[in-house]
Design an enzyme around this catalytic site. Structure first.
Site, PDB file in Angstrom:
ATOM      1  N   LYS A  51      42.157  47.790  30.656  1.00 32.61           N
ATOM      2  CA  LYS A  51      41.042  47.429  29.767  1.00 32.61           C
ATOM      3  C   LYS A  51      40.801  48.516  28.713  1.00 32.61           C
ATOM      4  O   LYS A  51      39.688  48.944  28.458  1.00 32.61           O
ATOM      5  CB  LYS A  51      39.774  47.159  30.567  1.00 32.61           C
TER       6      LYS A  51
HETATM    7  O1  OMP Z   1      41.040  42.226  33.250  1.00 32.21           O
HETATM    8  C1  OMP Z   1      40.986  41.750  34.416  1.00 32.21           C
HETATM    9  O2  OMP Z   1      41.985  41.548  35.118  1.00 32.21           O
HETATM   10  C2  OMP Z   1      39.655  41.251  34.888  1.00 32.21           C
HETATM   11  C3  OMP Z   1      38.839  40.621  33.954  1.00 32.21           C
HETATM   12  C4  OMP Z   1      37.709  39.909  34.425  1.00 32.21           C
HETATM   13  O3  OMP Z   1      36.988  39.260  33.673  1.00 32.21           O
HETATM   14  N1  OMP Z   1      37.436  39.908  35.759  1.00 32.21           N
HETATM   15  C5  OMP Z   1      38.198  40.566  36.677  1.00 32.21           C
HETATM   16  O4  OMP Z   1      37.919  40.490  37.876  1.00 32.21           O
HETATM   17  N2  OMP Z   1      39.286  41.292  36.214  1.00 32.21           N
HETATM   18  C6  OMP Z   1      40.088  42.082  37.194  1.00 32.21           C
HETATM   19  O5  OMP Z   1      40.771  41.212  38.073  1.00 32.21           O
HETATM   20  C7  OMP Z   1      40.780  41.733  39.394  1.00 32.21           C
HETATM   21  C8  OMP Z   1      40.004  40.768  40.282  1.00 32.21           C
HETATM   22  O6  OMP Z   1      40.117  41.182  41.613  1.00 32.21           O
HETATM   23  P1  OMP Z   1      39.802  40.140  42.828  1.00 32.21           P
HETATM   24  O7  OMP Z   1      38.384  39.655  42.612  1.00 32.21           O
HETATM   25  O8  OMP Z   1      39.950  40.993  44.038  1.00 32.21           O
HETATM   26  O9  OMP Z   1      40.825  39.023  42.746  1.00 32.21           O
HETATM   27  C9  OMP Z   1      40.151  43.130  39.314  1.00 32.21           C
HETATM   28  O10 OMP Z   1      41.172  44.095  39.135  1.00 32.21           O
HETATM   29  C10 OMP Z   1      39.286  43.035  38.061  1.00 32.21           C
HETATM   30  O11 OMP Z   1      39.124  44.286  37.409  1.00 32.21           O
END
Ligand code: OMP
Length: 310
Positions: free
Chosen positions: A104
């Site tokens: 990010k």
């Molecule tokens: O950029 C990202 O991947 C991201 C954007 C977003 O809007 N929401 C989000 O959850 N993420 C990332 O996606 C992953 C979600 O993790 P889980 O919820 O464990 O599947 C994490 O690494 C977050 O930082």
């Protein structure tokens, strides 16, 4: 081939699924074997993270097209963590996976260029195939990333409508009657307008959360040539059905991320009894296969690789 948007389409078609396994190591959730008899200093933690993520890659590399290492959990371990991150990224690439680094990143133009040169493309020092970036500093903070990505055939995913509950504070603010996320979406869509490579998608994608299915459908209509990276599936409450609008009729257009729900599946009630801590790799494999099956049943992902799909 030197175009991330095309490489993604080829990989998704080859694997017949668009699952991205998020590599988000958390000390307290690691299987016991990675924590036992190990000091909890950052160097030891970094080694445990690298060993764990390498073993996750071994399980999922035959199943999915990509992984998404989350830089934060490695940065938390300091310099040793950054070395572990570099090693995990290289290992995943060597196993044939596309690597989407979740950093990010964003800054003013001249600084953004350093980020872009450092992270983007296999020839860069970090060697990421794609990088997540934030648009908060505006278009001139995104353009350096786009320029380097195009030059190196790498990819980007710009935060457009994020999965977290608080994202709307900024992203849903109305400007001239439309939410701010539509302004960002227009910039992103313009970068891939008319893309004609394999699958018809460009290399500059958008992050759109599964937790906002209505906005996901709206954005898909507004961004026909844009790959979506869709987080929020599983642990954040997003379902396969919530992601359906992100796909085109061939099952392309979106990568669905799942981090905790896959890498820590051994802690989930539906896998705990069958696998538990000692057979955590089996839980990772089962959770990945179950997610693929859910997407195939609930979305056009089931069309990937079918006879009527080019
Ligand atoms: O950029 C990202 O991947 C991201 C954007 C977003 O809007 N929401 C989000 O959850 N993420 C990332 O996606 C992953 C979600 O993790 P889980 O919820 O464990 O599947 C994490 O690494 C977050 O930082």
């Amino acid at each position: 081939m030197n175009h991330f948007g095309e490489e993604l389409a080829v990989a998704v078609r080859r694997c017949r699924n668009p699952v991205v396994v998020g590599l988000d190591p958390r000390w307290e959730s690691l299987p016991a074997s990675f924590r036992q008899n190990r000091a909890s200093d950052t160097e030891s933690q970094a080694i445990a993270y690298e060993e764990f993520c390498r073993e996750v890659v071994d399980v999922v590399a035959p199943l999915v097209p990509a992984v998404k290492p989350q830089a934060a959990f490695f940065e938390e371990c300091g310099p040793a963590g950054m070395l572990a991150l570099a090693n995990v990224m290289a290992y995943a690439r060597d196993k044939g996976l596309l690597v989407i680094l979740d950093g990010k990143r964003n800054d003013i133009g001249s600084t953004a260029e350093a980020y872009a040169r450092g992270y983007l493309g296999r020839s860069s020092v970090w060697g990421a195939d794609a990088l997540t970036i934030s648009p908060y500093l505006g278009a001139d903070s995104l353009q350096p990333f786009v320029d380097v990505a195009v030059e190196r055939g790498a990819g980007l995913f710009v935060l457009v409508k994020t999965s977290n509950p608080g994202g709307g504070m900024l992203q849903d603010q109305l400007i001239d009657g439309q939410p701010l996320y539509r302004t960002v979406a227009q910039y992103v869509a313009d970068q891939s307008a008319g893309a004609t490579g394999q699958g018809g998608y460009g290399s500059v994608g958008a992050v759109v959360g599964a937790t906002y299915p209505d906005q996901l459908a709206e954005l898909r209509a507004a961004m026909p040539n844009t790959w979506f990276l869709v987080p929020g599936y599983g642990s954040q409450g997003g379902t396969a059905k919530d992601t359906a609008a992100a796909f085109d009729a061939q099952g392309l257009g979106a990568m669905i991320n799942n981090s905790r729900g896959i890498i820590f599946a051994h802690q989930r009630p539906e896998y705990k009894d069958s696998f538990g801590d000692s057979r955590w790799q089996g839980a990772v494999e089962a959770a990945t296969e179950d997610m693929i099956a859910q997407l195939q049943a609930e979305t056009a992902v089931g069309k990937l690789g079918s006879s009527d799909s080019p």
